[in-house]
Design a protein around this motif. Structure first.
Motif, PDB file in Angstrom:
ATOM      1  N   THR A 139       1.138  -0.815  -0.240  1.00 21.44           N
ATOM      2  CA  THR A 139       0.048  -0.036   0.026  1.00 21.44           C
ATOM      3  C   THR A 139       1.057   1.164   0.324  1.00 21.44           C
ATOM      4  O   THR A 139       0.252   2.585   0.559  1.00 21.44           O
ATOM      5  CB  THR A 139      -0.989   0.070   1.546  1.00 21.44           C
ATOM      6  OG1 THR A 139       0.015  -0.003   2.127  1.00 21.44           O
ATOM      7  CG2 THR A 139      -1.803  -1.217   1.324  1.00 21.44           C
ATOM      8  N   TRP A 140       1.794   1.074  -0.280  1.00 20.47           N
ATOM      9  CA  TRP A 140       3.396   1.833   0.009  1.00 20.47           C
ATOM     10  C   TRP A 140       2.800   3.528  -0.604  1.00 20.47           C
ATOM     11  O   TRP A 140       2.629   4.529  -0.335  1.00 20.47           O
ATOM     12  CB  TRP A 140       4.172   2.217  -0.414  1.00 20.47           C
ATOM     13  CG  TRP A 140       5.768   3.056  -0.574  1.00 20.47           C
ATOM     14  CD1 TRP A 140       5.815   3.877  -1.675  1.00 20.47           C
ATOM     15  CD2 TRP A 140       5.590   3.680   0.296  1.00 20.47           C
ATOM     16  NE1 TRP A 140       7.198   4.262  -1.057  1.00 20.47           N
ATOM     17  CE2 TRP A 140       6.815   4.439   0.224  1.00 20.47           C
ATOM     18  CE3 TRP A 140       6.136   3.238   1.693  1.00 20.47           C
ATOM     19  CZ2 TRP A 140       7.540   5.222   0.932  1.00 20.47           C
ATOM     20  CZ3 TRP A 140       6.540   3.872   3.326  1.00 20.47           C
ATOM     21  CH2 TRP A 140       7.362   4.628   2.502  1.00 20.47           C
ATOM     22  N   HIS A 141       2.267   3.547  -2.218  1.00 25.26           N
ATOM     23  CA  HIS A 141       1.844   4.599  -2.559  1.00 25.26           C
ATOM     24  C   HIS A 141       0.548   5.039  -2.463  1.00 25.26           C
ATOM     25  O   HIS A 141       0.245   5.802  -2.851  1.00 25.26           O
ATOM     26  CB  HIS A 141       1.791   3.998  -4.345  1.00 25.26           C
ATOM     27  CG  HIS A 141       3.483   3.956  -4.956  1.00 25.26           C
ATOM     28  ND1 HIS A 141       4.120   5.280  -5.041  1.00 25.26           N
ATOM     29  CD2 HIS A 141       4.016   2.523  -4.980  1.00 25.26           C
ATOM     30  CE1 HIS A 141       5.652   4.677  -5.552  1.00 25.26           C
ATOM     31  NE2 HIS A 141       5.405   3.183  -5.776  1.00 25.26           N
ATOM     32  N   ARG A 142      -0.123   4.257  -1.640  1.00 27.54           N
ATOM     33  CA  ARG A 142      -2.074   5.302  -1.467  1.00 27.54           C
ATOM     34  C   ARG A 142      -1.486   5.750   0.209  1.00 27.54           C
ATOM     35  O   ARG A 142      -2.052   6.343  -0.293  1.00 27.54           O
ATOM     36  CB  ARG A 142      -2.318   3.939  -1.245  1.00 27.54           C
ATOM     37  CG  ARG A 142      -3.222   2.965  -2.581  1.00 27.54           C
ATOM     38  CD  ARG A 142      -3.282   1.655  -2.295  1.00 27.54           C
ATOM     39  NE  ARG A 142      -5.270   2.223  -1.563  1.00 27.54           N
ATOM     40  CZ  ARG A 142      -6.594   1.746  -1.401  1.00 27.54           C
ATOM     41  NH1 ARG A 142      -6.076   0.253  -1.750  1.00 27.54           N
ATOM     42  NH2 ARG A 142      -6.981   1.575  -1.121  1.00 27.54           N
ATOM     43  N   LEU A 143      -0.095   5.347   0.609  1.00 20.23           N
ATOM     44  CA  LEU A 143      -0.242   6.118   1.936  1.00 20.23           C
ATOM     45  C   LEU A 143       0.087   7.039   2.133  1.00 20.23           C
ATOM     46  O   LEU A 143      -0.525   7.947   2.880  1.00 20.23           O
ATOM     47  CB  LEU A 143       0.819   4.711   2.868  1.00 20.23           C
ATOM     48  CG  LEU A 143       0.744   3.424   2.843  1.00 20.23           C
ATOM     49  CD1 LEU A 143       2.550   3.543   3.685  1.00 20.23           C
ATOM     50  CD2 LEU A 143      -0.311   4.225   4.160  1.00 20.23           C
ATOM     51  N   ASP A 144       0.327   8.357   0.710  1.00 19.94           N
ATOM     52  CA  ASP A 144       0.290   9.880   0.951  1.00 19.94           C
ATOM     53  C   ASP A 144      -0.683  10.549   0.938  1.00 19.94           C
ATOM     54  O   ASP A 144      -0.714  11.315   1.443  1.00 19.94           O
ATOM     55  CB  ASP A 144       1.331  10.116  -0.144  1.00 19.94           C
ATOM     56  CG  ASP A 144       3.150   9.374   0.048  1.00 19.94           C
ATOM     57  OD1 ASP A 144       2.977   9.934   0.916  1.00 19.94           O
ATOM     58  OD2 ASP A 144       3.908   9.464  -1.368  1.00 19.94           O
ATOM     59  N   ALA A 145      -1.765   9.765  -0.166  1.00 21.72           N
ATOM     60  CA  ALA A 145      -2.817   9.867   0.035  1.00 21.72           C
ATOM     61  C   ALA A 145      -4.342   9.760   0.498  1.00 21.72           C
ATOM     62  O   ALA A 145      -5.076  10.403   0.793  1.00 21.72           O
ATOM     63  CB  ALA A 145      -3.354  10.062  -1.486  1.00 21.72           C
ATOM     64  N   ASP A 146      -4.271   8.559   1.036  1.00 17.84           N
ATOM     65  CA  ASP A 146      -5.539   7.868   2.045  1.00 17.84           C
ATOM     66  C   ASP A 146      -5.250   7.669   3.493  1.00 17.84           C
ATOM     67  O   ASP A 146      -4.175   6.966   3.710  1.00 17.84           O
ATOM     68  CB  ASP A 146      -5.511   6.971   1.669  1.00 17.84           C
ATOM     69  CG  ASP A 146      -6.609   5.885   1.908  1.00 17.84           C
ATOM     70  OD1 ASP A 146      -7.525   6.172   3.169  1.00 17.84           O
ATOM     71  OD2 ASP A 146      -7.291   5.232   0.918  1.00 17.84           O
ATOM     72  N   TRP A 162      -5.511   4.299   5.034  1.00 21.26           N
ATOM     73  CA  TRP A 162      -5.082   3.033   4.964  1.00 21.26           C
ATOM     74  C   TRP A 162      -3.800   3.527   5.845  1.00 21.26           C
ATOM     75  O   TRP A 162      -3.241   2.815   6.488  1.00 21.26           O
ATOM     76  CB  TRP A 162      -4.131   3.418   3.997  1.00 21.26           C
ATOM     77  CG  TRP A 162      -4.953   2.064   2.621  1.00 21.26           C
ATOM     78  CD1 TRP A 162      -5.878   3.150   1.662  1.00 21.26           C
ATOM     79  CD2 TRP A 162      -5.239   1.015   3.074  1.00 21.26           C
ATOM     80  NE1 TRP A 162      -6.277   1.556   1.343  1.00 21.26           N
ATOM     81  CE2 TRP A 162      -5.770   0.632   2.253  1.00 21.26           C
ATOM     82  CE3 TRP A 162      -4.587   0.297   4.034  1.00 21.26           C
ATOM     83  CZ2 TRP A 162      -6.481  -0.460   1.803  1.00 21.26           C
ATOM     84  CZ3 TRP A 162      -4.583  -1.163   4.042  1.00 21.26           C
ATOM     85  CH2 TRP A 162      -5.403  -1.485   2.418  1.00 21.26           C
ATOM     86  N   ARG A 163      -3.357   5.651   6.642  1.00 24.10           N
ATOM     87  CA  ARG A 163      -1.891   5.506   7.279  1.00 24.10           C
ATOM     88  C   ARG A 163      -2.926   4.946   9.065  1.00 24.10           C
ATOM     89  O   ARG A 163      -1.575   4.404   9.466  1.00 24.10           O
ATOM     90  CB  ARG A 163      -1.849   7.598   7.134  1.00 24.10           C
ATOM     91  CG  ARG A 163      -1.146   7.364   5.564  1.00 24.10           C
ATOM     92  CD  ARG A 163      -0.645   8.878   6.214  1.00 24.10           C
ATOM     93  NE  ARG A 163      -1.082   9.781   6.148  1.00 24.10           N
ATOM     94  CZ  ARG A 163      -2.024  10.543   5.766  1.00 24.10           C
ATOM     95  NH1 ARG A 163      -1.276  10.185   3.748  1.00 24.10           N
ATOM     96  NH2 ARG A 163      -2.778  11.532   5.514  1.00 24.10           N
ATOM     97  N   ALA A 187       4.022   8.917   3.586  1.00 20.60           N
ATOM     98  CA  ALA A 187       4.594   7.488   3.369  1.00 20.60           C
ATOM     99  C   ALA A 187       5.740   7.593   4.528  1.00 20.60           C
ATOM    100  O   ALA A 187       6.237   6.456   5.487  1.00 20.60           O
ATOM    101  CB  ALA A 187       4.080   7.086   2.452  1.00 20.60           C
ATOM    102  N   LYS A 244       6.568   6.880 -10.372  1.00 25.00           N
ATOM    103  CA  LYS A 244       7.328   5.935  -8.826  1.00 25.00           C
ATOM    104  C   LYS A 244       8.248   5.522  -9.796  1.00 25.00           C
ATOM    105  O   LYS A 244       8.258   4.637 -10.130  1.00 25.00           O
ATOM    106  CB  LYS A 244       5.689   4.737  -9.326  1.00 25.00           C
ATOM    107  CG  LYS A 244       4.778   4.871  -9.101  1.00 25.00           C
ATOM    108  CD  LYS A 244       3.137   3.597  -8.873  1.00 25.00           C
ATOM    109  CE  LYS A 244       2.034   4.396  -8.378  1.00 25.00           C
ATOM    110  NZ  LYS A 244       1.289   3.093  -8.615  1.00 25.00           N
TER     111      LYS A 244
END
Length: 573
Positions: free
Chosen positions: A19-26, A29-30, A139, A394
């Motif tokens: 989920t690394w690339h979702r952690l910045d925006a979501d 998820w964080r 992230a 990415k």
């Protein structure tokens, strides 16, 4: 429990990588990943969960405060046998106010401080990245939290009842206050750091020098270092004044006992201590070294890259006279401060000769500091500072970051499980402490009221020993031994003073719990004034030897033999 910790790391690692690339925006998820990381940290702490000898000494002081005897180890003896004043106050308050169990309160507060350290590592990295003018990358803060949760020293001492987790938490809090440009708050926090552990002086001096340097370079006004000093001194001056008034000394007995003797002897013991730490924490040290080199070699971004646009130009194009952004330079300097604090603590550990406890207690803050600094360096240097309408590409580096962070976290977890200086030694430490606590409870229950006991592990004996008067033969809770005794290997001794001055009723020669066989030889320092009495622990193959004073030996042995768990067995003639 070992398998639970390993499985927890595998789960956290898998979720972070996927989920690394979702952690910045979501944000959801964080929060989920940080919750999993806190779970990893909690399991890691529970894997060890052993109260230390130093913590047990502090518990005795806290109990005496709650009982109205004041901050003393033995009622009536004003000796500062602790170096963690703030922690002592914190664990004594629940007992004094609500009657809470001191041991439980200390363990719970320690665990909470360790969990707070994990969260603060995340927040501090995010603050550093934003302060540098970079686009937020939450992230990266999560990666720092995962690394911090895997740090063995923080886990070992999290549920130990000691001040170590609070000490690490406060160090990161000082960094956060500086990043937020709150020097007065940083000064107050650094005072708390110093009052939690004497190693906090390293943090206080380096942070103060950092603010002075920032003022010289006109990144801060001169009110910043002044406010920092005032914030610290408003707490430290009353603390020092009270210490001098109540204890009649500025240096606590444990420090006086430890720091006596030649510097060369301390360094000779300190180097192996540091080498053992470095061997077990190669991953963190390599991460810190790579980050420091990258920070040194990579030039800071210019103001134009932070969004300044030349007339008629476009974002990202150089502007005549461009200079590095002041905020970017200040953040870089703060990252160097984190590295410097880690190095300063390592140097301090060498100069004082290390520490006898397991898992390198004096260096517990170093892995979290390196994790935060390394993550902050990546966030500052690798962030794309040019505003773009398209999503962030990415890159290979961004894909490797979660893999490297989780891989190093896994190595740290496995080291904490398999290193002989960590889990195995902590378990032995736990067993010996439990045995000494049983011995102390037996002595407290069956020796005559007012009996004096000499021992090398006073905290463990005092855990269930009631109000036995206990003399620490190594000087950590005795001013005379600490300040006037002979200093050997980081401790102080004066057995003539113990035997002929304090005249203990019973001496407990062992500091490692039970023996596996009967020992009938007496330590020469007690010979003539004391006799040997050996007792077998009922239902076990274990033995304990005590030295009752010769003129009272017969009656003391008879009293101790009344205990149902220990049976007197005379030595062969």
């Amino acid at each position: 429990m070992v398998y639970a910790v390993v499985v927890a790391w595998l789960v956290v690692a898998a979720v972070v990588v996927l989920t690394w690339h979702r952690l910045d925006a979501d944000r959801g998820w964080r929060a989920f990943v940080l919750t999993l990381t806190l779970g990893l940290s909690l399991l890691h702490q529970l894997l060890f969960a052993t109260v230390t000898e130093d913590a047990l000494v502090t518990f005795r002081y806290a109990q005496n405060i709650a009982d109205g005897n004041g901050p003393v180890f033995n009622p009536g003896e004003r000796v500062e046998g602790y170096t963690n004043f703030l922690w002592l106050v914190l664990i004594a308050l629940p007992r004094a106010a609500f009657g809470a169990d001191i041991r439980t309160a200390a363990v719970v507060l320690g665990v909470l401080a360790a969990l707070g350290t994990v969260l603060l590592a995340c927040f501090l990295v995010n603050r550093l990245v934003v302060a540098a003018g970079a686009q937020p990358r939450p992230a990266i803060g999560v990666a720092a939290a995962v690394l911090t949760a895997s740090a063995g020293g923080l886990a070992v001492y999290g549920a130990s009842g000691s001040e170590v987790p609070l000490f690490v938490l406060l160090i990161l809090a000082v960094g956060y206050a500086l990043a937020a440009r709150r020097p007065v708050v940083a000064g107050v926090l650094v005072a708390f750091v110093v009052m939690t552990s004497p190693e906090g002086l390293v943090v206080a001096v380096l942070a103060g020098l950092w603010l002075v340097g920032a003022a010289v370079k006109e990144k801060h006004s001169w009110w910043a270092p002044v406010g920092y000093a005032l914030g610290a001194l408003v707490f430290l001056i009353p603390r020092l004044a009270w210490r001098a008034t109540f204890y009649q000394h500025f240096l606590p007995a444990p420090l006086a006992a430890k720091l006596g003797g030649p510097l060369s002897a301390h360094v000779a013991a300190g180097w192996p201590y540091l080498a053992g730490f470095a061997l077990a924490h190669q991953g963190f040290l390599l991460l810190g070294l790579v980050a420091a080199v990258a920070l040194l070699l990579r030039r800071p971004e210019t103001a134009s890259r932070l969004g300044r646009v030349a007339p008629g130009g476009r974002a990202g194009e150089p502007v005549a006279g461009d200079t590095p952004s002041g905020t970017a330079l200040e953040t870089r300097a703060l990252l160097w401060l984190l590295f410097a604090i880690a190095a300063g603590l390592a140097v301090g550990a060498v100069l004082i000769g290390g520490d006898p406890g397991p898992s390198w207690r004096l260096l517990a803050p170093v892995p979290p500091l390196l994790a935060v600094a390394a993550a902050g360096v990546y966030g500052v240097l690798a962030a794309d500072l040019v505003a773009k309408p398209s999503p962030r590409p990415k890159t290979l580096a961004s894909r490797l970051v979660p893999v490297v962070a989780c891989g190093l976290a896994g190595i740290a977890v496995f080291v904490s499980v398999f290193s002989p200086e960590m889990l195995d030694r902590v378990r032995n430490w736990h067993a010996h402490g439990s045995e000494l606590a049983e011995i102390g409870g037996w002595l407290g229950d069956y020796l005559p009221p007012g009996s004096v006991v000499s021992a090398a592990a006073p905290g463990a004996l005092a855990a269930h020993g009631g109000q036995l008067l206990i003399i620490d033969v190594l000087g950590r809770t005795d001013d005379h031994i600490a300040r006037e005794g002979r200093h050997v290997g980081g401790v102080a001794i004066d057995y003539d003073y113990v035997v002929n001055g304090r005249r203990p009723t019973v001496a407990v020669p062992a500091d490692g719990g039970y023996d596996d066989r009967q020992h009938c030889a007496i330590d020469p320092v007690y010979a003539g004034k004391y006799e040997v009495a050996t007792f077998r622990r009922v239902g076990t193959p274990y033995w304990v030897s005590v030295y009752p004073r010769a003129e009272q030996a017969e009656s003391l042995v008879a009293d101790l033999d009344k205990g149902p768990d220990f049976r007197y067995v005379p030595c062969p003639s």
